[in-house]
Write a protein that holds these residues in place. Structure first.
Motif: not given
Length: 347
Positions: A76-78, A90-94
């Motif tokens: 929901q936040e995405w 959604a994929l992390p990047s750091f």
């Protein structure tokens, strides 16, 4: 053997993962479980049921509350960041590596996504929370049946779980089903529980969760972390810490290991579990040890899984089995059913 099947896993289907510098279609996909389900039905290896309902209390026995809160609301936040995100994973990047703080929860969603993850290969999708939570309910349902007297129960679910830690996801895993099952067995009256992880990749999350505890023994047979994912845990000198010293056994093996050498490691792991005097066993059943698995490196064959099932049955312990990896989809159902059939025939 009763199987608990998590239909909500179909809601979790990542589009892309980062693999060796490229965004590629995900290896961890829905037909992994569906092909196993079809084979179990074809062989009539026992009843297949939906999981029983559970609240989040058993999850919080293993995972931190702020991590569970994040997973529950992450999609929901995405979407709130940009409605167009509905068409993306959604994929992390750091990530907060050594020297960075992790005690302060960032307001920025991308920063929190990195805080609660350890790789860029585990896409978070619209159905990730429902699928992961349904998987945990399968594991808890299996525990409930075993505590009620069943010899064995199988949680057939995805996403897998053994790479998920107290407060992080990765390796396709969000909730650690094996750890949740082990803790539920303890809470249900088993004084000593062993977790045996036979996935090709080390169960780093499970090890970390129980590393300082004397009541849960963790044993893992896996690819050598000097060359194999998840790289940073799984060495033979990791034996536990504090009260848990001696309750952790890693048996890393080189790429190319075939069944005779793998079976020797299994015998060593089971000897240690017997020495621990476990009251119950949780099996992290990774099937990526198969010779044709696309992202792994052992050389086990179809018929080897019958023998593994027979060996596990000979231990005489009540067992909860949680489904983990295995990416040679065309053979996955056959290999998994072979192991379960070998267990049933020997038991």
């Amino acid at each position: 053997m009763i199987t608990f099947y998590n239909a909500s896993h179909l809601r979790h289907q990542g589009r892309l993962e980062m693999f060796r510098g490229e965004l590629l279609p995900c290896f961890e996909r829905a037909d992994r479980v569906e092909t196993v389900l079809a084979e179990l039905r074809a062989r009539r290896l026992g009843p297949i049921e939906a999981p029983e309902p559970f609240d989040d209390a058993p999850l919080a026995r293993v995972h931190t509350q702020r991590y569970l809160d994040f997973l529950r609301t992450a999609w929901q936040e995405w979407i709130a960041l940009d409605p167009a995100n509905a068409g993306k994973d959604a994929l992390p990047s750091f990530w907060p590596i050594r020297g960075f703080r992790s005690d302060r929860l960032p307001d920025n969603f991308a920063a929190r996504l990195g805080l609660f993850s350890f790789d860029a290969g585990t896409p978070l999708t619209a159905g990730s929370w429902a699928a992961a939570r349904g998987g945990a309910c399968c594991a808890l349902s299996a525990v409930r049946r075993v505590l009620a007297g069943e010899r064995a129960a199988f949680a057939l679910t995805r996403p897998p779980g053994h790479h998920a830690g107290v407060d992080f996801f990765g390796g396709y895993c969000f909730l650690n089903n094996a750890a949740i099952a082990a803790q539920a067995l303890r809470d249900g009256g088993a004084a000593r529980v062993a977790v045996l992880d036979i996935d090709y990749h080390h169960g780093n999350g499970t090890q970390a969760i129980f590393y300082e505890r004397p009541d849960v023994f963790f044993a893992s047979i896996h690819g050598d972390p000097r060359t194999e994912y998840p790289f940073y845990l799984g060495h033979a000198d990791e034996r536990g810490a504090g009260a848990g010293l001696g309750c952790n056994l890693n048996l890393p093996l080189p790429r190319g290991t075939a069944y005779p050498e793998w079976q020797q490691a299994l015998a060593q792991a089971l000897q240690a579990i017997n020495g621990f005097c476990a009251d119950a066993l949780v099996l992290s059943l990774g099937m990526d040890t198969f010779e044709h698995d696309p992202i792994s490196g052992f050389r086990l064959k179809r018929d080897d899984y019958y023998r593994i099932g027979e060996t596990l049955a000979a231990q005489g312990l009540p067992i909860v089995i949680t489904f983990e990896g295995g990416y040679a989809v065309d053979e996955l159902g056959i290999n998994t059913a072979n192991l379960l059939q070998g267990f049933e025939q020997a038991a």
